[in-house]
Design a protein around this motif. Structure first.
Motif, PDB file in Angstrom:
ATOM      1  N   TRP A 159       4.330  -7.059   8.174  1.00 36.02           N
ATOM      2  CA  TRP A 159       3.113  -7.266   7.392  1.00 36.02           C
ATOM      3  C   TRP A 159       2.951  -6.266   6.237  1.00 36.02           C
ATOM      4  CZ3 TRP A 159       0.284  -7.076  12.729  1.00 36.02           C
ATOM      5  CH2 TRP A 159       0.535  -8.279  13.431  1.00 36.02           C
ATOM      6  N   PHE A 160       3.559  -5.086   6.370  1.00 42.43           N
ATOM      7  CA  PHE A 160       3.399  -4.029   5.355  1.00 42.43           C
ATOM      8  C   PHE A 160       4.750  -3.739   4.702  1.00 42.43           C
ATOM      9  CE2 PHE A 160       0.036  -3.045   8.471  1.00 42.43           C
ATOM     10  CZ  PHE A 160      -1.065  -2.885   7.642  1.00 42.43           C
ATOM     11  N   LEU A 161       4.739  -3.531   3.393  1.00 47.48           N
ATOM     12  CA  LEU A 161       5.967  -3.214   2.670  1.00 47.48           C
ATOM     13  C   LEU A 161       6.205  -1.702   2.684  1.00 47.48           C
ATOM     14  CD1 LEU A 161       8.374  -4.079   0.979  1.00 47.48           C
ATOM     15  CD2 LEU A 161       6.918  -4.026  -1.044  1.00 47.48           C
ATOM     16  N   GLN A 186       0.859  -1.182   0.000  1.00 50.26           N
ATOM     17  CA  GLN A 186       0.000   0.000   0.000  1.00 50.26           C
ATOM     18  C   GLN A 186       0.896   1.234   0.000  1.00 50.26           C
ATOM     19  OE1 GLN A 186      -2.848   0.057   3.209  1.00 50.26           O
ATOM     20  NE2 GLN A 186      -3.742   1.992   2.594  1.00 50.26           N
ATOM     21  N   PRO A 187       1.385   1.617  -1.187  1.00 47.90           N
ATOM     22  CA  PRO A 187       2.380   2.684  -1.243  1.00 47.90           C
ATOM     23  C   PRO A 187       1.839   4.062  -0.857  1.00 47.90           C
ATOM     24  CG  PRO A 187       1.842   1.897  -3.465  1.00 47.90           C
ATOM     25  CD  PRO A 187       1.126   1.007  -2.501  1.00 47.90           C
ATOM     26  N   GLU A 188       0.522   4.236  -0.897  1.00 49.94           N
ATOM     27  CA  GLU A 188      -0.049   5.558  -0.693  1.00 49.94           C
ATOM     28  C   GLU A 188       0.095   6.027   0.754  1.00 49.94           C
ATOM     29  OE1 GLU A 188      -3.899   7.429  -2.738  1.00 49.94           O
ATOM     30  OE2 GLU A 188      -4.341   6.012  -1.149  1.00 49.94           O
ATOM     31  N   VAL A 189       0.541   7.263   0.922  1.00 49.40           N
ATOM     32  CA  VAL A 189       0.684   7.846   2.259  1.00 49.40           C
ATOM     33  C   VAL A 189      -0.650   8.444   2.691  1.00 49.40           C
ATOM     34  CG1 VAL A 189       1.754   9.710   3.585  1.00 49.40           C
ATOM     35  CG2 VAL A 189       3.137   8.362   1.996  1.00 49.40           C
ATOM     36  N   GLY A 190      -1.081   8.141   3.899  1.00 51.62           N
ATOM     37  CA  GLY A 190      -2.304   8.726   4.441  1.00 51.62           C
ATOM     38  C   GLY A 190      -2.011   9.694   5.563  1.00 51.62           C
ATOM     39  N   ILE A 191      -3.054  10.403   5.988  1.00 50.59           N
ATOM     40  CA  ILE A 191      -2.943  11.262   7.167  1.00 50.59           C
ATOM     41  C   ILE A 191      -3.683  10.603   8.321  1.00 50.59           C
ATOM     42  CG2 ILE A 191      -3.742  13.424   8.245  1.00 50.59           C
ATOM     43  CD1 ILE A 191      -3.237  14.877   5.717  1.00 50.59           C
ATOM     44  N   LEU A 192      -2.991  10.466   9.439  1.00 49.30           N
ATOM     45  CA  LEU A 192      -3.640  10.096  10.703  1.00 49.30           C
ATOM     46  C   LEU A 192      -3.476  11.318  11.593  1.00 49.30           C
ATOM     47  CD1 LEU A 192      -2.019   6.564  11.170  1.00 49.30           C
ATOM     48  CD2 LEU A 192      -4.163   7.140  10.011  1.00 49.30           C
ATOM     49  N   GLY A 193      -4.594  12.007  11.853  1.00 47.96           N
ATOM     50  CA  GLY A 193      -4.468  13.285  12.540  1.00 47.96           C
ATOM     51  C   GLY A 193      -5.386  13.412  13.736  1.00 47.96           C
ATOM     52  N   ILE A 194      -4.867  13.979  14.794  1.00 48.10           N
ATOM     53  CA  ILE A 194      -5.696  14.263  15.967  1.00 48.10           C
ATOM     54  C   ILE A 194      -5.739  15.771  16.184  1.00 48.10           C
ATOM     55  CG2 ILE A 194      -5.916  13.998  18.482  1.00 48.10           C
ATOM     56  CD1 ILE A 194      -4.845  11.196  18.239  1.00 48.10           C
ATOM     57  N   LEU A 195      -6.977  16.285  16.308  1.00 48.77           N
ATOM     58  CA  LEU A 195      -7.188  17.709  16.535  1.00 48.77           C
ATOM     59  C   LEU A 195      -7.238  17.963  18.038  1.00 48.77           C
ATOM     60  CD1 LEU A 195      -7.895  20.397  15.014  1.00 48.77           C
ATOM     61  CD2 LEU A 195     -10.299  19.741  15.215  1.00 48.77           C
TER      62      LEU A 195
END
Lengths: 448, 448
Positions: free
Chosen positions: A175-177, A94-103
């Motif tokens: 588990w993730f590349l 899953q090469p795509e970078v996501g945002i994990l964000g806390i406000l």
């Protein structure tokens, strides 16, 4: 005051009343209500029965017909930094970078964190507490930029918030590349509407919820490690090693060891059995790739199916620690996993699925596993079971354990281990791809 | 005192007399003598005439018959972070990590750095000043571990020295595929023998020699940037951006941009012409791959041949800077090159070969190139020509320029640019793969 403003302020006030809790019992009632209001159904199915997923003709890789989301491929690994120096395995690509964000926002002088009760198909317990935002790059760069994801604008638009923490962090290398997500904490002022399934929690409340099994999800624990450094930043007493020495040790391990990877066809794995139903090891160890059918309300899509990775057995992530010169230190390990982005990251003292090693003689077991499993009540600083990422991992549970093994424990440790203070670990974590996801979770459990 | 000790101390004293310089004229005499004593002969030859190198049957990649050292392969690049979004090019593939190390020792209260006068085939001027140690992993892990490389033991054995700086750093991403070297500075006490071709220089002497063209080689400049942070570490006045903001900006650029690479056959390049003699662009831009025959004394091997990368024209690496709130700031650029390890690194404001752009209209030229080229004598803080790595690059020269463009220069800059103090840049450089080799060189030129 114009009427529209008055109405908005009023709505906001109402929402706030429902979304902040003077007592924990109010939180539990809110969560129960959210669980009631968010029915879902998860069923495990054969891989050959997954809707919109298929095996690629030549490789047998599992891919979505849109070519988006993620794929299950094969990986050949060669390294001189593991007991087993070469192997093949399925891996989540899953090469795509996501945002994990806390406000975060300060009410009445107390910082609060906006958490989301969210169902993920792999969750034990259904709803767990997620960060304010979990969004992939496709989510927010498509035609509907920002529209579909609540609060995303606070993370994308620097004019709307102040950054507290922002680092590109890894997920499980086994588990993730090389998967990475942008972990962010941002602070906003002004009126912030509270949408359904969101609530504000104080740090103290989060600390109490961390003691509950399977409630604060992996992404939340990972992101919250970004504020542990703030607590410790004034703690400048002597650590055993200087930052220069820590960085030198990291540089040395990254220089000394080799990690070669090659993406191969899922059909070309050794020691793995692929049936129409699932993919598993012939000896039943490590993990399986299974399929699930999901029906849910409160998700963008109400019905879908997908492959998931299901670990075989509950894991253990344990930090051993002790006081050294009156400062509490943790024993970190330089670890290389199949998917590690840059050869090694700093992990807990012990990180494994103990069942995988039960049949092996003591010298083939992970180092310090026996010490961690023997930790008595007087030594345990933290002990709870938490889930890993429920979007790709099915019922993946780890026991998170922090034990003070006392000043009788030897200071002299093998090359791959190093004593580090929690503040130093939090400092290194700011740079990304240095501290692994298990160690970041434990840092949150210890230092939040 | 036992006789053997007395003899050793005496020899050491003699060596020190020859290897430290009260006046710069003594250094120049020593260097002239070393040049005299180290004859060499370099001849450019056709690629088809290289001894022990051949083209691989299918790919036409240039490889050594031992499969060691390095190879010239093809690379296909796709990125959304350059004006040209896709291209192919030859690239130097050298996955092995080496040590570039400088030994430091305090004489009479003044820190000295042990430098080596060393010939590299691509050097202009023949001998340049190299770090104490330039060694690949094969050099020091083979059967002759440590025996062949002087002073290597100080860098490998933590009991013999104190680490001052130790980071895994990149080389030119335009020419090397993710090549990294371990940059180290270590401090040792006690008697240190001084071998032929080595000398001790003070920081002040190094600063003077940096003003000379083509004398302090690329590896020296890169490693010495590790001590620039020490000067600035007490400089805690307000910078325009906090470290949290700098890291957030870096995280954002690494998340926002995409860099996809695929190693391809050297025979599969578009726009490149491969003759038996050399490989070059059909329009004559960028660089050529040529062959050289080397005859030298004072090297482990006295005669060899190898391919080299020869840039077409002299490059420019320039930092524009200005005072902001009474602190001098540099304008860094987030740059993506073909071989960049992790999507972007922080580079100088301008980094290019100006001749490649002379024929293009202004809007197709690198940003701020015009400002850098127009810098007048009153603005220039540093201006010298230095060579890049002479082991793989042939006569690769860059003009290193630092200009104070004054407080009239706009604070508001495009997304890919950021104002940063030299101390902040030195702090980020400690983590490796964050600050590129050109910016590290400039940091040394400015702040040593």
């Amino acid at each position: 005051m114009p009427v529209a403003d008055a109405v908005r302020r009023d709505r906001s006030a109402t929402a706030e009343t429902h979304s902040r809790f003077a007592e924990m019992s109010e939180f539990w009632a809110w969560l129960a209500e959210r669980r009631e209001a968010s029915p879902y159904h998860i069923e495990t199915v054969g891989l050959d029965r997954l809707d919109a997923w298929h095996r690629e003709p030549n490789s047998a890789d599992l891919v979505h017909r849109s070519r988006r989301f993620f794929a299950i491929r094969g990986l050949r690994v060669s390294t001189d930094h593991r007991k087993v120096t070469g192997w093949t395995q399925p891996i989540i690509d899953q090469p795509e970078v996501g945002i994990l964000g806390i406000l975060t926002h300060t009410f009445d002088g107390i910082p609060h964190y906006l958490m989301q009760a969210k169902m993920e198909p792999g969750n034990i317990n259904g709803l767990q507490l997620s960060p304010t935002v979990q969004a992939t790059y496709s989510n927010y760069t498509g035609v509907h930029r920002g529209a579909a994801v609540h609060y995303l604008e606070y993370f994308l638009d620097r004019g709307r918030s102040r950054v507290v923490y922002d680092a590109l962090q890894s997920e499980q290398g086994a588990w993730f590349l090389g998967k990475r997500n942008r972990n962010m904490i941002v602070e906003a002022s002004g009126d912030i509407p509270v949408h359904e399934n969101f609530c504000w929690l104080t740090r103290e409340q989060l600390v109490r919820l961390l003691r509950e099994d399977n409630l604060l999800n992996m992404d939340s624990r990972s992101v919250l490690s970004g504020i542990t450094g703030e607590t410790h930043s004034t703690d400048n007493g002597p650590a055993l090693h200087s930052t220069t020495q820590l960085l030198s040790w990291l540089t040395e391990t990254r220089s000394r060891y080799r990690l070669d990877r090659q993406v191969i066809a899922l059909s070309a794995l050794d020691g793995w059995v692929s049936s129409p139903d699932r993919i598993r090891r012939d000896d039943g160890r490590f993990f399986e790739i299974i399929g699930v059918d999901v029906t849910a309300t409160h998700r963008e899509v109400s019905r879908w199916s997908q492959p998931m990775l299901a670990p075989c057995g509950r894991g253990l992530n344990a930090f051993l620690g002790r006081r050294i010169a009156d400062r509490f230190h943790l024993l970190v390990q330089a670890r290389t996993e199949a998917g590690t982005f840059d050869v090694v990251e700093l992990g807990p003292t012990v990180s494994c699925i103990p069942d995988n090693y039960r049949a092996l003689p003591p010298d083939r077991q992970p180092r310090f596993l026996d010490v961690a499993l023997a930790a008595g009540p007087g030594q345990v600083l933290f002990d709870a079971v938490h889930s890993e990422e429920g979007g790709r991992l099915y019922h993946a549970e780890n026991r998170y354990l922090i034990a003070d093994v006392g000043e009788g424990f030897p200071l002299d440790v093998p090359d791959d281990y190093l004593w580090i203070t929690p503040a130093q670990l939090a400092g290194l974590a700011r740079y990304g791809n240095v501290v692994d996801v298990a160690a970041r979770s434990l840092l949150t459990c210890l230092a939040l």
